[in-house]
Write an enzyme that holds these catalytic residues in place. Structure first.
Site, PDB file in Angstrom:
ATOM      1  N   ARG A   3       1.463 -30.530   9.608  1.00 20.77           N
ATOM      2  CA  ARG A   3       0.832 -29.319  10.167  1.00 20.77           C
ATOM      3  C   ARG A   3       0.434 -28.343   9.073  1.00 20.77           C
ATOM      4  O   ARG A   3      -0.618 -27.693   9.153  1.00 20.77           O
ATOM      5  CB  ARG A   3       1.794 -28.668  11.160  1.00 20.77           C
ATOM      6  CG  ARG A   3       2.023 -29.566  12.363  1.00 20.77           C
ATOM      7  CD  ARG A   3       3.230 -29.174  13.183  1.00 20.77           C
ATOM      8  NE  ARG A   3       3.473 -30.165  14.223  1.00 20.77           N
ATOM      9  CZ  ARG A   3       4.584 -30.242  14.934  1.00 20.77           C
ATOM     10  NH1 ARG A   3       5.567 -29.378  14.718  1.00 20.77           N
ATOM     11  NH2 ARG A   3       4.729 -31.165  15.842  1.00 20.77           N
ATOM     12  N   HIS A  41       9.248 -24.131   8.939  1.00 16.02           N
ATOM     13  CA  HIS A  41       8.153 -24.804   9.645  1.00 16.02           C
ATOM     14  C   HIS A  41       6.790 -24.613   8.992  1.00 16.02           C
ATOM     15  O   HIS A  41       5.965 -25.524   9.034  1.00 16.02           O
ATOM     16  CB  HIS A  41       8.067 -24.290  11.089  1.00 16.02           C
ATOM     17  CG  HIS A  41       9.217 -24.717  11.942  1.00 16.02           C
ATOM     18  ND1 HIS A  41       9.174 -24.685  13.311  1.00 16.02           N
ATOM     19  CD2 HIS A  41      10.456 -25.198  11.618  1.00 16.02           C
ATOM     20  CE1 HIS A  41      10.329 -25.126  13.798  1.00 16.02           C
ATOM     21  NE2 HIS A  41      11.128 -25.423  12.795  1.00 16.02           N
ATOM     22  N   ASN A  42       6.533 -23.424   8.452  1.00 20.78           N
ATOM     23  CA  ASN A  42       5.189 -23.132   7.909  1.00 20.78           C
ATOM     24  C   ASN A  42       5.146 -23.224   6.390  1.00 20.78           C
ATOM     25  O   ASN A  42       4.085 -23.044   5.802  1.00 20.78           O
ATOM     26  CB  ASN A  42       4.712 -21.727   8.315  1.00 20.78           C
ATOM     27  CG  ASN A  42       4.934 -21.399   9.772  1.00 20.78           C
ATOM     28  OD1 ASN A  42       5.543 -20.382  10.104  1.00 20.78           O
ATOM     29  ND2 ASN A  42       4.465 -22.262  10.658  1.00 20.78           N
ATOM     30  N   HIS A  85       6.359 -31.118   9.978  1.00 16.31           N
ATOM     31  CA  HIS A  85       5.839 -29.797   9.608  1.00 16.31           C
ATOM     32  C   HIS A  85       4.902 -29.889   8.403  1.00 16.31           C
ATOM     33  O   HIS A  85       3.984 -29.085   8.260  1.00 16.31           O
ATOM     34  CB  HIS A  85       6.994 -28.835   9.330  1.00 16.31           C
ATOM     35  CG  HIS A  85       7.891 -28.660  10.513  1.00 16.31           C
ATOM     36  ND1 HIS A  85       7.472 -28.048  11.669  1.00 16.31           N
ATOM     37  CD2 HIS A  85       9.172 -29.061  10.727  1.00 16.31           C
ATOM     38  CE1 HIS A  85       8.462 -28.058  12.549  1.00 16.31           C
ATOM     39  NE2 HIS A  85       9.497 -28.669  12.000  1.00 16.31           N
ATOM     40  N   ARG A 116       6.689   0.636   8.522  1.00 17.50           N
ATOM     41  CA  ARG A 116       6.757   1.582   9.638  1.00 17.50           C
ATOM     42  C   ARG A 116       7.389   0.952  10.875  1.00 17.50           C
ATOM     43  O   ARG A 116       7.540   1.621  11.894  1.00 17.50           O
ATOM     44  CB  ARG A 116       5.350   2.100   9.974  1.00 17.50           C
ATOM     45  CG  ARG A 116       4.777   2.993   8.882  1.00 17.50           C
ATOM     46  CD  ARG A 116       3.341   3.408   9.165  1.00 17.50           C
ATOM     47  NE  ARG A 116       2.847   4.292   8.118  1.00 17.50           N
ATOM     48  CZ  ARG A 116       1.548   4.529   7.882  1.00 17.50           C
ATOM     49  NH1 ARG A 116       0.624   3.952   8.620  1.00 17.50           N
ATOM     50  NH2 ARG A 116       1.191   5.339   6.912  1.00 17.50           N
ATOM     51  N   ASP A 152       0.865  -1.186   0.000  1.00 13.97           N
ATOM     52  CA  ASP A 152       0.000   0.000   0.000  1.00 13.97           C
ATOM     53  C   ASP A 152       0.904   1.238   0.000  1.00 13.97           C
ATOM     54  O   ASP A 152       2.131   1.133  -0.191  1.00 13.97           O
ATOM     55  CB  ASP A 152      -1.010  -0.028   1.159  1.00 13.97           C
ATOM     56  CG  ASP A 152      -0.368   0.209   2.520  1.00 13.97           C
ATOM     57  OD1 ASP A 152       0.875   0.311   2.614  1.00 13.97           O
ATOM     58  OD2 ASP A 152      -1.128   0.293   3.517  1.00 13.97           O
ATOM     59  N   HIS A 153       0.315   2.400   0.218  1.00 19.13           N
ATOM     60  CA  HIS A 153       1.096   3.645   0.195  1.00 19.13           C
ATOM     61  C   HIS A 153       2.197   3.645   1.256  1.00 19.13           C
ATOM     62  O   HIS A 153       3.304   4.111   1.014  1.00 19.13           O
ATOM     63  CB  HIS A 153       0.167   4.850   0.395  1.00 19.13           C
ATOM     64  CG  HIS A 153      -0.706   4.729   1.601  1.00 19.13           C
ATOM     65  ND1 HIS A 153      -1.783   3.855   1.639  1.00 19.13           N
ATOM     66  CD2 HIS A 153      -0.663   5.317   2.819  1.00 19.13           C
ATOM     67  CE1 HIS A 153      -2.356   3.939   2.826  1.00 19.13           C
ATOM     68  NE2 HIS A 153      -1.697   4.810   3.565  1.00 19.13           N
ATOM     69  N   CYS A 195       2.909  -3.292   4.095  1.00 20.72           N
ATOM     70  CA  CYS A 195       2.067  -2.136   4.428  1.00 20.72           C
ATOM     71  C   CYS A 195       2.732  -1.436   5.612  1.00 20.72           C
ATOM     72  O   CYS A 195       3.928  -1.642   5.853  1.00 20.72           O
ATOM     73  CB  CYS A 195       0.610  -2.523   4.678  1.00 20.72           C
ATOM     74  SG  CYS A 195       0.291  -3.503   6.156  1.00 20.72           S
ATOM     75  N   GLY A 196       2.024  -0.617   6.344  1.00 15.23           N
ATOM     76  CA  GLY A 196       2.649   0.115   7.440  1.00 15.23           C
ATOM     77  C   GLY A 196       3.193  -0.817   8.498  1.00 15.23           C
ATOM     78  O   GLY A 196       4.364  -0.738   8.895  1.00 15.23           O
ATOM     79  N   THR A 197       2.348  -1.711   8.970  1.00 18.65           N
ATOM     80  CA  THR A 197       2.760  -2.681   9.980  1.00 18.65           C
ATOM     81  C   THR A 197       3.029  -4.063   9.400  1.00 18.65           C
ATOM     82  O   THR A 197       3.618  -4.909  10.070  1.00 18.65           O
ATOM     83  CB  THR A 197       1.633  -2.862  11.017  1.00 18.65           C
ATOM     84  OG1 THR A 197       0.461  -3.293  10.306  1.00 18.65           O
ATOM     85  CG2 THR A 197       1.353  -1.568  11.768  1.00 18.65           C
TER      86      THR A 197
HETATM   87  C1  RB5 Z   1      -2.242   2.628   6.406  1.00 21.17           C
HETATM   88  O1  RB5 Z   1      -2.337   3.842   7.073  1.00 21.17           O
HETATM   89  C2  RB5 Z   1      -2.068   1.496   7.415  1.00 21.17           C
HETATM   90  O2  RB5 Z   1      -3.240   1.300   8.119  1.00 21.17           O
HETATM   91  C3  RB5 Z   1      -1.641   0.238   6.695  1.00 21.17           C
HETATM   92  O3  RB5 Z   1      -0.469   0.476   5.987  1.00 21.17           O
HETATM   93  C4  RB5 Z   1      -1.340  -0.969   7.574  1.00 21.17           C
HETATM   94  O4  RB5 Z   1      -0.452  -0.659   8.598  1.00 21.17           O
HETATM   95  C5  RB5 Z   1      -2.499  -1.748   8.020  1.00 21.17           C
HETATM   96  O5  RB5 Z   1      -2.394  -2.808   8.653  1.00 21.17           O
END
Ligand code: RB5
Length: 144
Positions: free
Chosen positions: A136, A98-99, A133, A109, A8-9, A65-67
C-alpha cells in the site's frame, strides 16, 4: 538519527517541547525554522522539511502549525514524503506501522505539550510493519 523540524509562528512554542524529546535521546536536530512567533507562511516550512527527508538529509521530519493541517499538506506535496497528522499517540503508532510515515505533523493549537511529547516518543519508537502495508505504501508513492 537526524530529525528535521519545521514550524510556522503558531507552532513556534511547541517546537521547544519537541526539541526536548529529541535532545534527551541524543537525536540530531535540523531546525529549518521559523525561529520566532512573527507571522510567516506555513507552506515554506512544510516543504523545507519534506525536501530534507526526501533527499536523505534527515531520517524523519516533524512539522507544526496551528492545526498541523496546512503544514502537513505542504510536506505531503513533496514526492517521497508520507506525513501523518496526529493528535494522540495511537495515530502516531499506526501511521508508523501502517503508512511508514516519515514526517509527523502536529497542531500547536489543538494539543498541549504533554500530548505532543507522547506523540513524538511513540512516533520515534514505532517500526513500520511491512508486509501488506508495504504494498500500500508503494501504491501511495506511485501516485504522481
Ligand atoms: C496560521 O494562522 C494558521 O493558519 C496555520 O498555523 C495553520 O493552522 C494552517 O493550517
Amino acid at each position: 538519527m537526524k530529525v528535521a523540524i519545521g514550524n510556522d509562528h503558531a507552532g513556534f512554542f511547541l517546537k521547544d517541547t519537541v526539541k526536548e524529546v529529541l535532545t534527551a535521546r541524543n537525536i540530531e536536530i535540523l531546525d529549518l525554522g521559523c525561529h520566532s512567533a512573527e507571522s510567516v507562511h506555513y507552506p515554506i516550512y512544510g516543504e523545507a522539511v519534506g525536501r530534507a527527508v526526501a533527499n536523505g538529509e534527515a531520517d524523519f521530519g516533524i512539522v507544526i502549525c496551528g492545526t498541523g493541517i496546512g503544514i502537513s499538506i505542504a510536506a505531503n506535496k513533496v514526492p517521497g514524503v508520507r506525513c501523518g497528522l496526529c493528535s494522540e499517540p495511537l495515530s502516531a503508532e499506526l501511521t508508523r506501522q501502517h503508512n511508514d510515515a516519515n514526517v509527523l505533523a502536529m497542531g500547536a493549537r489543538t494539543i498541549g505539550p504533554e500530548m505532543a511529547k507522547k506523540i513524538v516518543e511513540t512516533f520515534l519508537d514505532t517500526e513500520f510493519m511491512g508486509g501488506k502495508h508495504a504494498t500500500r505504501v508503494a501504491m501511495l508513492d506511485s501516485i504522481k
